[in-house]
Design an enzyme around this catalytic site. Structure first.
Site, PDB file in Angstrom:
ATOM      1  N   HIS A 165       0.829  -1.204   0.000  1.00  0.00           N
ATOM      2  CA  HIS A 165       0.000   0.000   0.000  1.00  0.00           C
ATOM      3  C   HIS A 165       0.868   1.261   0.000  1.00  0.00           C
ATOM      4  CE1 HIS A 165      -3.192   2.835   0.880  1.00  0.00           C
ATOM      5  NE2 HIS A 165      -2.572   3.196   2.002  1.00  0.00           N
ATOM      6  N   GLN A 272      -8.318  15.103   1.857  1.00  0.00           N
ATOM      7  CA  GLN A 272      -7.021  14.662   2.364  1.00  0.00           C
ATOM      8  C   GLN A 272      -5.876  15.304   1.586  1.00  0.00           C
ATOM      9  OE1 GLN A 272      -6.541  10.412   2.179  1.00  0.00           O
ATOM     10  NE2 GLN A 272      -4.564  10.417   3.225  1.00  0.00           N
ATOM     11  N   TYR A 276      -3.341  17.561   3.877  1.00  0.00           N
ATOM     12  CA  TYR A 276      -2.358  16.603   4.374  1.00  0.00           C
ATOM     13  C   TYR A 276      -1.058  17.262   4.822  1.00  0.00           C
ATOM     14  CZ  TYR A 276       0.100  12.138   4.716  1.00  0.00           C
ATOM     15  OH  TYR A 276       0.795  11.046   5.178  1.00  0.00           O
ATOM     16  N   THR A 382      -4.285   0.567   5.681  1.00  0.00           N
ATOM     17  CA  THR A 382      -4.787  -0.171   4.523  1.00  0.00           C
ATOM     18  C   THR A 382      -3.903  -1.369   4.215  1.00  0.00           C
ATOM     19  OG1 THR A 382      -5.638   1.891   3.602  1.00  0.00           O
ATOM     20  CG2 THR A 382      -5.449   0.025   2.105  1.00  0.00           C
TER      21      THR A 382
END
Length: 449
Positions: A165, A272, A276, A382
């Protein structure tokens, strides 16, 4: 007289510690995980909850207030009634309460001991529950019960511990040749999330609003997120506590993890992207996270442990250097059900694809002296595997929306649409025994006006 009956008769007359020692010796030859173990209760053969599982949760019905229970087949065994009937030897009357916090605060050994007691009541020739004159009162159908969060969650940490991921995200947003940030293989990266917006499976979530930055613009706009995503994760819960300033060392972490659940850390990717930098996840992550209701104990998952991957490039610092079976072979799947009722499985991954395991995560969480409390939740981040079909988010599956996912209806998805129900499932299977978690699902509702 059967052995259990003998124990029940003489229990009031023996020293408490001696009685505990007797029970410990009796248990030495008994394995709640044995694949040949069967229950006298008639349960569905395809269940996620065979007698080898026995996960804990909090349920209620029309005539029963919120209380602890154990899933067995299609039923829930009411632990409050079981304790009131004198069938359990507990450290305290914690099954009278509406969460599992107090029970789990007694630690891993107590969870193990109680699970074994329940297993004995449901198996073999034990007649204490089987022949009870009001046996049916102890069980309710899961289909007739409402499930609740199993814990009062004080704190929540979300890690970022799947290498596939992290590489995918780094490739998409940074440099494919340097996809991992310099610290990624040195520490289990994580952030402190919002515990108040963790909800139990089945709770609908409205599409969030926030600031996003349109393409070719330098000025943000406010409105509903267009890129709502799921994240396929597994979460563990702590049992027992450490005091502020005293880390939980790697060899102590096993005793501080009570069990695991499925977890969906919802993300608004466009929000996001704008927020971020410089401090990381905020509004894009705190509008809702979904937790499966049944806590599968580490004891039940013991047969499915795997050797952890070799970590030698670089070698972790000593406090994180793990050797042994710290990973788990748990199949994880995600499906989307559209408003028209059609369901499409969109990915199959596995918990074994983690780089940092949960024991390393907890050791790192506390290495600075951070104190943890019973009921705190720690999500894996994730979980993606090496193949495109094993990616654990829409961001990866559709590769930032450039490769739309074809659904069974013929419709396509780049990210989740209003009305979609996202369903996470997981199970471990070996020697004919399937240990499942039950669903972790939610429906995405339109943004509130």
């Amino acid at each position: 007289m059967p052995l259990r009956g003998f124990i029940d008769v003489f229990k009031p007359y023996v020293n408490h510690n001696a009685f505990r020692t007797f029970l410990k010796n009796e248990r030495m030859s008994y394995s709640p995980n044995h694949p040949d173990l069967t229950t006298w209760l008639s349960i569905d053969s395809s269940t996620d909850f065979p007698v080898q599982n026995l996960p804990f949760g909090i349920f209620s019905t029309e005539d029963r207030s919120e209380r602890p229970g154990v899933a067995i087949g299609q039923y829930i065994l009411d632990l409050q009634l079981l304790d009131e009937a004198g069938m359990l030897d507990l450290e305290a009357p914690y099954f009278e309460l509406e969460t599992l916090n107090t029970f789990f605060s007694y630690g891993r050994k107590e969870i193990t001991r109680v699970r074994e007691q329940i297993s004995r009541l449901l198996t073999g020739e034990n007649k204490q529950l089987k022949d009870h004159n009001d046996r049916e009162a102890f069980f309710v159908l899961q289909s007739e019960a409402s499930m609740h969060l199993p814990f009062h969650i004080g704190d929540y940490t979300d890690f970022y511990s799947s290498e596939d991921h992290a590489r995918n995200v780094g490739t998409m947003f940074r440099d494919p040749d340097n996809a991992l940030l310099p610290n990624w293989k040195h520490i289990p990266v994580g952030y402190h999330g919002r515990a108040s917006s963790i909800v139990v499976s089945g709770t609908p979530i409205h599409r969030p609003k926030g600031q996003t930055l349109p393409a070719d613009s330098t000025t943000p706009v406010y409105g509903p997120s267009r890129l709502v995503d799921f994240e396929l994760e597994v979460a563990f819960v702590t049992c027992g506590e450490n005091t502020l300033g005293n880390p939980i060392t790697l060899d102590q972490t096993e005793e501080h993890i009570g069990g695991i659940m499925l977890f969906n850390d919802l993300s608004a990717r466009d929000i996001q992207k704008w927020e971020y930098v410089p401090l990381g996840p905020f509004l894009a992550k705190n509008f809702g996270s979904i937790l499966s209701p049944w806590v599968v104990t580490l004891d039940a998952l013991e047969p499915f442990r795997l050797e952890s991957p070799v970590q030698d490039d670089p070698t972790p610092l000593p406090y994180l250097k793990y050797q042994g079976k710290g990973h788990f072979d748990i199949v994880l799947e995600v499906a989307i059900t559209e408003e028209n009722g059609q369901t499409t499985k969109i990915c199959t991954s596995n918990f074994k694809y983690m780089y940092w395991n949960m024991f390393q995560q907890l050791a790192h969480q506390t290495v600075n002296g951070c104190n943890v409390r019973t009921g705190d939740i720690y999500a894996s981040g994730t979980i993606s595997g090496p193949e495109p079909t094993s990616y654990g988010s829409m961001l990866e599956l559709s590769w930032r929306g450039t490769k739309p996912i074809k659904l069974a209806s013929g419709n396509e998805r780049k990210f989740l649409a209003d009305g979609d129900t996202c369903i996470l499932t997981g199970y471990a299977k070996k020697d004919g025994v399937r240990i499942g978690f039950g669903p972790c699902s939610f429906t995405l509702l339109p943004a509130k006006s």
